[in-house]
Design a protein around this motif. Sequence first.
Motif, PDB file in Angstrom:
ATOM      1  N   CYS A   5      39.322  36.449  45.045  1.00  0.00           N
ATOM      2  CA  CYS A   5      37.620  36.949  44.429  1.00  0.00           C
ATOM      3  C   CYS A   5      36.704  36.937  44.499  1.00  0.00           C
ATOM      4  O   CYS A   5      36.193  35.986  45.538  1.00  0.00           O
ATOM      5  CB  CYS A   5      37.962  35.906  42.909  1.00  0.00           C
ATOM      6  SG  CYS A   5      36.525  36.627  41.801  1.00  0.00           S
ATOM      7  N   GLY A   6      35.549  38.362  44.682  1.00  0.00           N
ATOM      8  CA  GLY A   6      34.382  37.862  45.073  1.00  0.00           C
ATOM      9  C   GLY A   6      34.830  38.921  46.395  1.00  0.00           C
ATOM     10  O   GLY A   6      33.265  39.520  47.135  1.00  0.00           O
ATOM     11  N   SER A  45      39.476  45.600  53.247  1.00  0.00           N
ATOM     12  CA  SER A  45      39.056  45.747  51.928  1.00  0.00           C
ATOM     13  C   SER A  45      40.771  46.354  50.716  1.00  0.00           C
ATOM     14  O   SER A  45      40.275  45.888  49.825  1.00  0.00           O
ATOM     15  CB  SER A  45      38.581  47.359  51.294  1.00  0.00           C
ATOM     16  OG  SER A  45      39.516  48.567  52.134  1.00  0.00           O
ATOM     17  N   LEU A  46      42.137  46.114  51.161  1.00  0.00           N
ATOM     18  CA  LEU A  46      42.424  45.849  50.907  1.00  0.00           C
ATOM     19  C   LEU A  46      43.386  44.791  49.850  1.00  0.00           C
ATOM     20  O   LEU A  46      43.272  44.584  48.493  1.00  0.00           O
ATOM     21  CB  LEU A  46      44.150  46.258  51.532  1.00  0.00           C
ATOM     22  CG  LEU A  46      45.393  46.323  51.043  1.00  0.00           C
ATOM     23  CD1 LEU A  46      45.450  47.433  50.464  1.00  0.00           C
ATOM     24  CD2 LEU A  46      46.468  46.784  51.912  1.00  0.00           C
ATOM     25  N   ALA A  54      38.084  43.247  46.577  1.00  0.00           N
ATOM     26  CA  ALA A  54      39.195  44.016  47.876  1.00  0.00           C
ATOM     27  C   ALA A  54      40.057  45.167  45.894  1.00  0.00           C
ATOM     28  O   ALA A  54      39.764  44.150  44.956  1.00  0.00           O
ATOM     29  CB  ALA A  54      40.355  42.257  48.211  1.00  0.00           C
ATOM     30  N   GLN A  55      40.567  45.899  46.620  1.00  0.00           N
ATOM     31  CA  GLN A  55      41.546  46.061  45.491  1.00  0.00           C
ATOM     32  C   GLN A  55      42.463  45.464  45.250  1.00  0.00           C
ATOM     33  O   GLN A  55      42.679  45.720  43.755  1.00  0.00           O
ATOM     34  CB  GLN A  55      42.393  47.328  46.114  1.00  0.00           C
ATOM     35  CG  GLN A  55      41.842  48.686  47.548  1.00  0.00           C
ATOM     36  CD  GLN A  55      42.378  48.993  48.340  1.00  0.00           C
ATOM     37  OE1 GLN A  55      42.125  49.944  49.019  1.00  0.00           O
ATOM     38  NE2 GLN A  55      43.548  49.891  48.451  1.00  0.00           N
ATOM     39  N   ILE A  56      43.407  44.006  45.541  1.00  0.00           N
ATOM     40  CA  ILE A  56      44.624  43.441  45.664  1.00  0.00           C
ATOM     41  C   ILE A  56      43.898  42.474  44.940  1.00  0.00           C
ATOM     42  O   ILE A  56      43.762  41.568  46.337  1.00  0.00           O
ATOM     43  CB  ILE A  56      45.206  43.522  45.957  1.00  0.00           C
ATOM     44  CG1 ILE A  56      45.777  45.006  45.746  1.00  0.00           C
ATOM     45  CG2 ILE A  56      46.153  42.074  45.174  1.00  0.00           C
ATOM     46  CD1 ILE A  56      47.040  45.437  46.847  1.00  0.00           C
TER      47      ILE A  56
END
Length: 468
Positions: free
Chosen positions: A156-157, A151-152, A160-162
């Motif tokens: 795109c899609g 999740s970090l 994630a946080q970044i």
Amino acid sequence: MAKTNLIRQLYKPTDERCTINHFASKTGNGKQSSPKVPVMFYPDGTVCWPVNFYLVNKYKSIRIKVGARGGSIGSYASNLSHIVRFVFRKKINFEDLNDDYIFEFSHYLMHEKDVNYSNETRRNTSQVGRIIRKTLNFIKWYQDNCMLDESLIGECGCNAQITISYKEGTKNGYKFTYIHHESIPFESVPEDIRAIANHLITLLYDGAAKSTRNLYVRMRRQNMLRLFECTGARRIEISKIKISDIEEAFKTGRLKIYTAKHKTEDEFRNPPVEKMWISPILQFINGARKKLVQTLIEKNIISEDPGFLFLGMYGIQLSEETLTREISLCRNLAGIGEKTCSKMFRHRFITLQVVRRLLDYKGQRLPDQLAEVILTKVCSLTGHRHWKSLWPYMDLALDELGVWDTSEKALCLRSNLEGALRKIQTLKNNFDIMGLDGQEQIQETENELNNILREIYSLEGLRSEVVK
């Protein structure tokens, strides 16, 4: 490590006692000596374990050179030290980073002021982009190896946080894929390819003379400037020059220089260097440097001459960081208010080398193939990997051709004249502590100048251009 030292640099290299496990076997772990591997700390002195795990992983999995300050592995540490300082200041962990933080990080890198030049930013867009990409690669590794989910950071899609993407580029004819984030600034046309002006070099020599009454240290700084000027070498390359290299150069007219930024550690080049530059360095070796080494051996501080040309007062080889500080000291003492660094010596040297090979084509269209031949030859002198890296110097060289209407032999005479000028300047500056030795060397230099002038007068129509 003392916390005060961490204000400027967050990492330090391991010593020769450090070993790293490289493989496991039935008989136990295979260990390899691993000196000069950087160890990262937070600004408060505590160990930054995530980055250290990453640095060890890079050291073990890739064949990375380890030079005076860690070579390529050192550059990883240098680039990652910025995000370490950033998360510490924001009081967050690496897994708390997100797009907003990365944009804030980019803004900080772009607008941080140079401590020596308050009206200039510390980094250009290329440097900022390099730091952010190294940071993103670390964060991706951290997610894959130290976190339970993804999740970090992701494309795109992925929610994630970044959010990152991957792009393709071409360098030296090879295609490669690199990581990208919207916070990375567009790379502008390089503005820092600027050759150092002759009057600034003169001021730096004067600054070296003002720096100390210790003859060894004063002459070491003067000869450091001398080598930057006549070779265009990088800092780490200058730091690795040995006294045997100087002695051989005086015999052959070519100086053996270690070539940094190449895949092998034992790659050297041998650019031509006029004896006018080498002779005062030999005097330094056989005079002030020899006395220092003898004193250190007598006091049991060292057991033998380390062999490197530039040593500290305790016989330790000077690092490239020390060379940077030496130039900064000379600049400050000389009262120079504009940017002046070792890279500008390199730009000047390369520009002169390109000029030398363009003289016969002034006023004509330069064929692309010939440009490649010229720049490939210059690469062999400067240690660049590919001739295309030198394209910006073509414009600089053509500008210089509008000023210097001379021949190749006149350029060689120019080098000799500049070398003699620096020799006279340093002798004059050192006269207060050299006494009779200085008088003898001044007479010797006067004779050398007369010989050069006789050569100049023998070249029809060149007297005004060269003397000017």
